[in-house]
Design a protein around this motif. Sequence first.
Motif, PDB file in Angstrom:
ATOM      1  N   ASP A   4       1.114  -1.267   0.154  1.00 49.62           N
ATOM      2  CA  ASP A   4       0.039  -0.537   0.258  1.00 49.62           C
ATOM      3  C   ASP A   4       0.803   1.072   0.051  1.00 49.62           C
ATOM      4  OD1 ASP A   4      -2.218  -1.915   0.350  1.00 49.62           O
ATOM      5  OD2 ASP A   4      -2.348  -1.751   2.436  1.00 49.62           O
ATOM      6  N   GLU A   5       2.138   1.425   0.805  1.00 49.98           N
ATOM      7  CA  GLU A   5       2.848   2.112   0.703  1.00 49.98           C
ATOM      8  C   GLU A   5       3.215   2.302  -0.963  1.00 49.98           C
ATOM      9  OE1 GLU A   5       5.380   1.173   3.577  1.00 49.98           O
ATOM     10  OE2 GLU A   5       4.459   1.068   4.944  1.00 49.98           O
ATOM     11  N   SER A   6       4.443   1.474  -1.728  1.00 50.19           N
ATOM     12  CA  SER A   6       4.089   1.644  -2.659  1.00 50.19           C
ATOM     13  C   SER A   6       3.139   2.316  -3.455  1.00 50.19           C
ATOM     14  CB  SER A   6       4.735   0.625  -3.474  1.00 50.19           C
ATOM     15  OG  SER A   6       5.257   0.113  -4.893  1.00 50.19           O
ATOM     16  N   LYS A   7       1.845   2.056  -3.814  1.00 51.90           N
ATOM     17  CA  LYS A   7       0.794   2.226  -4.238  1.00 51.90           C
ATOM     18  C   LYS A   7       0.655   3.920  -4.192  1.00 51.90           C
ATOM     19  CE  LYS A   7      -1.966  -2.200  -4.434  1.00 51.90           C
ATOM     20  NZ  LYS A   7      -2.768  -3.123  -4.213  1.00 51.90           N
ATOM     21  N   GLN A   8       1.249   4.110  -2.662  1.00 50.58           N
ATOM     22  CA  GLN A   8       1.399   5.664  -2.702  1.00 50.58           C
ATOM     23  C   GLN A   8       1.528   6.189  -3.343  1.00 50.58           C
ATOM     24  OE1 GLN A   8       1.227   6.002   1.461  1.00 50.58           O
ATOM     25  NE2 GLN A   8      -1.424   5.076   2.014  1.00 50.58           N
ATOM     26  N   GLU A   9       2.955   6.308  -3.339  1.00 47.95           N
ATOM     27  CA  GLU A   9       3.897   6.965  -3.850  1.00 47.95           C
ATOM     28  C   GLU A   9       3.657   6.792  -5.285  1.00 47.95           C
ATOM     29  OE1 GLU A   9       8.184   6.418  -0.956  1.00 47.95           O
ATOM     30  OE2 GLU A   9       7.570   5.292  -2.570  1.00 47.95           O
ATOM     31  N   ARG A  10       3.702   5.829  -6.248  1.00 49.76           N
ATOM     32  CA  ARG A  10       2.924   5.618  -7.314  1.00 49.76           C
ATOM     33  C   ARG A  10       1.637   6.846  -7.552  1.00 49.76           C
ATOM     34  NH1 ARG A  10       2.100  -0.691  -9.071  1.00 49.76           N
ATOM     35  NH2 ARG A  10       2.593  -0.834  -6.368  1.00 49.76           N
ATOM     36  N   ALA A  11       0.990   6.650  -7.445  1.00 50.64           N
ATOM     37  CA  ALA A  11      -0.540   7.635  -7.481  1.00 50.64           C
ATOM     38  C   ALA A  11       0.438   8.848  -7.157  1.00 50.64           C
ATOM     39  CB  ALA A  11      -1.416   7.323  -5.897  1.00 50.64           C
ATOM     40  N   GLN A  12       1.191   9.396  -5.993  1.00 48.29           N
ATOM     41  CA  GLN A  12       1.952  10.888  -6.308  1.00 48.29           C
ATOM     42  C   GLN A  12       3.012  10.777  -7.369  1.00 48.29           C
ATOM     43  OE1 GLN A  12       4.520  10.119  -2.182  1.00 48.29           O
ATOM     44  NE2 GLN A  12       3.096  11.832  -1.151  1.00 48.29           N
TER      45      GLN A  12
END
Length: 386
Positions: free
Chosen positions: A286-294
Motif C-alpha cells: 500500500d505504501e508503494s501504491k501511494q507513492e505511485r499515485a504521487q
Amino acid sequence: QEATVMIWSGLRGAVSLALAMVVDLEPGISKQMGSRLMFHVGGVAALTFIINASTAGPLIKYLGLTRASRAREQMLVRLARHIGGRALEACDQQLCSTEDVRFEGASAALVRSMLPAFEGNDDEGGGGEEASSTWMGSLQDDDPEALAAIYRETWLKVVQHHYWESIEEGVLPRTLEVARVLLSSTEEALNDCRLSLGDWDAVYRDVGGFGELTPLEGLLSDLAAGWLGELLPWLRSSWSYEGRTMQKVYVALSFRQAHAHAAEVVPKYFRTGGQLGAQVLQRVTDESKQERAQADELLQNIPDRFIELGKSEMLARRLCHVQLKELHHMKESGLLTSSEAGQIERQVLEASRQIADAPKETWLSHGAGAALFPGGVEPGDARRPM
C-alpha cells in the motif's frame, strides 16, 4: 561496541615502524640505540598483529555486531528455499526438453543430489507450504515493525536493481541526471526504512514540482533558452523548460515501472500462509501504491506530448542498446570485421547522441501537429511555473 572493535582491531605499527627506521638510519644516533628501538617497536607491532588480529573475530561475535535479527535469519532461510525451488523447476524443464543434446538423458536424481539442499520447492512438493507456515509461525512473536523494515529494505533493493537494469539496457543513460536522482533516492530511503518506503520524497525533492523558479533557476532557464543553450546541450537539457519537463517524465515513468516490478517480484519471495507476513507485506504494498499515485499526479500536470516523447526516447535508447549488443555478437562471431562493425556502431552511437542532445522541439515537431507549447507558452518563456 563499534568503537571498541575499532580500538581493538585498528591498524597499528605502520607509522611507528617508519619512524623507527628513520631513527635507525639517522647518522647522529648510535647503531645500538637504533637497533634497540627497531626491536621494541617491531615487537609491539608483531604482538598486536598476532593477538589483536586473531581475536578480532571472536570479539565481534561476542558483542553481537554480526548477529542477524530473528526475522532476518528466517528471511534468509526462506530466500534460500526459493532459490532451491527455482533451480528444481529449471532442472525439470531442461530434462523435459530435447533442444540441448548436452543435457538430454541426464539423471534427475543425480542432478538433485548434486545441488545444495534447500528443503525442496518453494510452492509445491518438498514441504513448501508446510515450511512456509513454520517460517511464519516462528515470526509470530517478532516485532511487526522489524519485519516491515526488512520487507521495505527488500522492496527498495529490488527497485534499485531495476534502475541499474534500466541503465545497463540504455533506457537511462549513465550520464543522465535522472539516473543519479533515482539511485540516490533508494540509497537515502534504505538508510531509514523503519517508518515507510520514502524514496518518492527524495525523488520529488531533487526534480522539483511545479512551483515558481528561484532567481538562480530562472537565470539558468533564460540562458538555456538562448544561444548559450545551443552551444551547451547539457545546459539546455537540464535547465530549459523542455529539459526540466522531460526530466520529470523520465523520473515518474521509471519510478512507476520499478515499483510495479517490485510489486510483482517481492511477494514471490515472501509468499506464506502466515497472517503476520501477509499483513506486513500488504502494508508495504500500500505504501508503494501511494507513492505511485504521487508519481501519477506529477505526470497529470505534464502535457501528453512530452509524456509521449519521453516514452519514445526511452524505447529508442533501449533499441539502440539492443542494436549494439547484436552488433558486438556479430563481430565476436566473425560475421563482421572490426572495421565493418565500427562503421555500423558509429551510426548507432550517433543516433543515441542525437536522442540526448537534439532540442526537444525537434522531436516534438514529428508529432500529430498539435501546438508545440499548449497554452501559448513559447520556448523562450523559461519562467513558466514548474
